[in-house]
Every structure is written in C-alpha cells, then in structure tokens.
Scaffold this active site. Sequence first.
Site, PDB file in Angstrom:
ATOM      1  N   LYS A 150     -29.405 -15.277  39.849  1.00  0.00           N
ATOM      2  CA  LYS A 150     -30.152 -15.964  38.777  1.00  0.00           C
ATOM      3  C   LYS A 150     -29.761 -15.364  37.414  1.00  0.00           C
ATOM      4  O   LYS A 150     -28.615 -14.978  37.234  1.00  0.00           O
ATOM      5  CB  LYS A 150     -31.655 -15.890  39.059  1.00  0.00           C
TER       6      LYS A 150
ATOM      7  N   SER B 260     -37.745 -15.857  49.565  1.00  0.00           N
ATOM      8  CA  SER B 260     -38.306 -14.544  49.884  1.00  0.00           C
ATOM      9  C   SER B 260     -37.701 -13.896  51.127  1.00  0.00           C
ATOM     10  O   SER B 260     -38.385 -13.188  51.870  1.00  0.00           O
ATOM     11  CB  SER B 260     -39.830 -14.636  50.000  1.00  0.00           C
TER      12      SER B 260
ATOM     13  N   HIS C 282     -30.301 -26.103  42.780  1.00  0.00           N
ATOM     14  CA  HIS C 282     -31.359 -25.122  43.050  1.00  0.00           C
ATOM     15  C   HIS C 282     -32.683 -25.650  42.496  1.00  0.00           C
ATOM     16  O   HIS C 282     -32.697 -26.322  41.456  1.00  0.00           O
ATOM     17  CB  HIS C 282     -30.996 -23.786  42.400  1.00  0.00           C
TER      18      HIS C 282
ATOM     19  N   GLU D 173     -34.930 -24.340  40.816  1.00  0.00           N
ATOM     20  CA  GLU D 173     -35.187 -23.997  39.408  1.00  0.00           C
ATOM     21  C   GLU D 173     -34.437 -24.948  38.482  1.00  0.00           C
ATOM     22  O   GLU D 173     -34.936 -25.296  37.407  1.00  0.00           O
ATOM     23  CB  GLU D 173     -34.799 -22.527  39.153  1.00  0.00           C
TER      24      GLU D 173
ATOM     25  N   GLU E 213     -34.622 -24.456  50.894  1.00  0.00           N
ATOM     26  CA  GLU E 213     -35.441 -23.472  50.185  1.00  0.00           C
ATOM     27  C   GLU E 213     -36.771 -24.112  49.804  1.00  0.00           C
ATOM     28  O   GLU E 213     -36.861 -24.803  48.782  1.00  0.00           O
ATOM     29  CB  GLU E 213     -34.721 -23.029  48.906  1.00  0.00           C
TER      30      GLU E 213
ATOM     31  N   GLY F 178     -39.322 -16.668  45.383  1.00  0.00           N
ATOM     32  CA  GLY F 178     -39.801 -15.660  44.446  1.00  0.00           C
ATOM     33  C   GLY F 178     -41.290 -15.382  44.548  1.00  0.00           C
ATOM     34  O   GLY F 178     -41.875 -14.737  43.679  1.00  0.00           O
TER      35      GLY F 178
ATOM     36  N   GLY G 283     -34.270 -12.478  44.885  1.00  0.00           N
ATOM     37  CA  GLY G 283     -34.733 -11.145  44.490  1.00  0.00           C
ATOM     38  C   GLY G 283     -34.101  -9.993  45.252  1.00  0.00           C
ATOM     39  O   GLY G 283     -33.612  -9.030  44.640  1.00  0.00           O
TER      40      GLY G 283
ATOM     41  N   ASN H  58     -28.085 -14.929  45.254  1.00  0.00           N
ATOM     42  CA  ASN H  58     -28.214 -15.689  44.004  1.00  0.00           C
ATOM     43  C   ASN H  58     -28.882 -14.782  42.972  1.00  0.00           C
ATOM     44  O   ASN H  58     -30.074 -14.510  43.046  1.00  0.00           O
ATOM     45  CB  ASN H  58     -29.079 -16.935  44.279  1.00  0.00           C
TER      46      ASN H  58
END
Length: 263
Positions: free
Chosen positions: A24, A227, A109, A111, A181, A187, A249, A22
């Site tokens: 982002k 992570s 997600h 976010e 998640e 993150g 990430g 992903n």
Amino acid sequence: MIRRFRIDEGGVHMIRTLIAGNWKMYKTIPEAVDFAERLKEELSTLPEGRDVAIAPTFTALHAVSGIIGGSLIKLCAQNLHEAAEGAFTGEISAAMICDAGCSHVIIGHSERRTLFGETDASVNRKMQSALAAGLKPIMCIGETLEQRECGETFSVIERQVKAGLHDLGAGDMAVVTIAYEPVWAIGTGKTATPEQAQEIHAFVRGIVTAVYGSDVAATLPIIYGGSVNPGNISAIMAQPDVNGALVGGASLDVDKFVKIVRY
Ligand code: PGA
C-alpha cells in the site's frame, strides 16, 4: 486435502501457490530497499511450487527491482492506468510498470474501488491493458460487510468476477490470479474463517468453470486476502480452493512476511 492438477505437455502440475505482499502507501525508497535486501537473503530457497511477490509503491519499484532481479521474489505493482500512454497526469501505464521490472500487477483492490471510484468496467479495462503488456494481473474481488449482511455476497462476487474477466480468453486466464478479499476483513484484524474463504473460493471456481470450462478453472490460482498473519495462514491454506494469500499489514515486516511465505 484435495489438490488440483493440470495436465500439459510437460506432465502433471499443481496450481502454484502465490504469496503476495501489498505494501500500500508505506515505505520510502531506503526502507523498501532495506526490506528487499533482507527478504532476498531469507528467501534464497522456497518450498516447491511456491511463488512470492512484493508490491512496493511506484516510486520504489525500480530500486527494488535492482535488488530482487534474478532472485525468487517477483515484483508487483499496486495499480495501473488502463491507457497505453497519453495525457493522464499522475498515472502510470502497464508498459511503465514492465519497464520498472514488474511481472505482476494488482487490479481492482477494494481501496481503489471504494476510495478512487474504480468500477467493474474500469477493472476490466485495466485487466485488458495489463494482459496486452504481458503483465500477470491479480484481480481483487470481495463484498463489503453491508453486502454480506444483506445476503448479497454471492451476487456481488459473481458480478465482479464476470465483469472483471469480460472478454478475456482462455489463454489470458493462464496468467490471471483472482484475490478474494472480503472488504470487512481488510486491515481490520477480522479474518474470514477458513470455511468462509473456501465457500467463496469454490464459488468463484464454479463461475470460472461455467464461463471457461473446467480445465481453465482447475488451474486458476485463487488467493485470499484480509488480515492474513503468521498465526492464521496455515488454516487458510489448508482449504482446497485457497491457492495463496494477498497480505497487507503483515507483509510490511520481514519476519512476519517470511513466516507467512513459509507457512
Ligand atoms: P490486510 O490487507 O492484510 O492488512 O488486511 C490485505 C489487502 O488489502 O490486500
């Protein structure tokens, strides 16, 4: 290690493993294209039963599709609007995502839930819309740190799973992936321990068993995100109910992502 199997006309199949990146809101079109070219070279073969997807930004989807089309890498969008079309300035429909070459889409997600006001109900409408367009949805669920510390993890997960899948049939479930998640692990560099992930994944499978029966639950891919990196992927994947990873990430770096894919 316990493995789950599905029996159909073609014989016995394990749940396929999905490793999805992903991206982002990172990478310009030239950066995305460069990444896709390198990834395609690295992933000309994959271990048996393993799928790989990348989720670039909307603007890069079409260009990346042109590169990875015909390869083993699948294309995934990060979000969609629930309506088929209409006066929704700035939004993208399921059909447009298909048009850009995607087979998969991430829905709900954390976010999107925390920063853009998505709710379980809107996640469900997006699931319906994705499925109607023939997209394979990756539905994200997960508790916040506050919810975990208040002992609400299981009730939050149960609500998110049931509401997100509301009114979906067993046939729909054949193309659904659930991504667990924990919000506190996204993150932050804090990963859930493999045991914490397994506990929730088994719980999710139990909910799906209660709603859809054991055949559907035994073939449902439940992937972990938060992570994930080349150093922790093997321990996470060793858990019996973990069927893959949604990587943020570490998916932005080709070498790291390839190591995760080939854990
Ligand atoms: P992270 O993100 O790997 O950077 O924690 C995961 C995600 O948000 O899907």
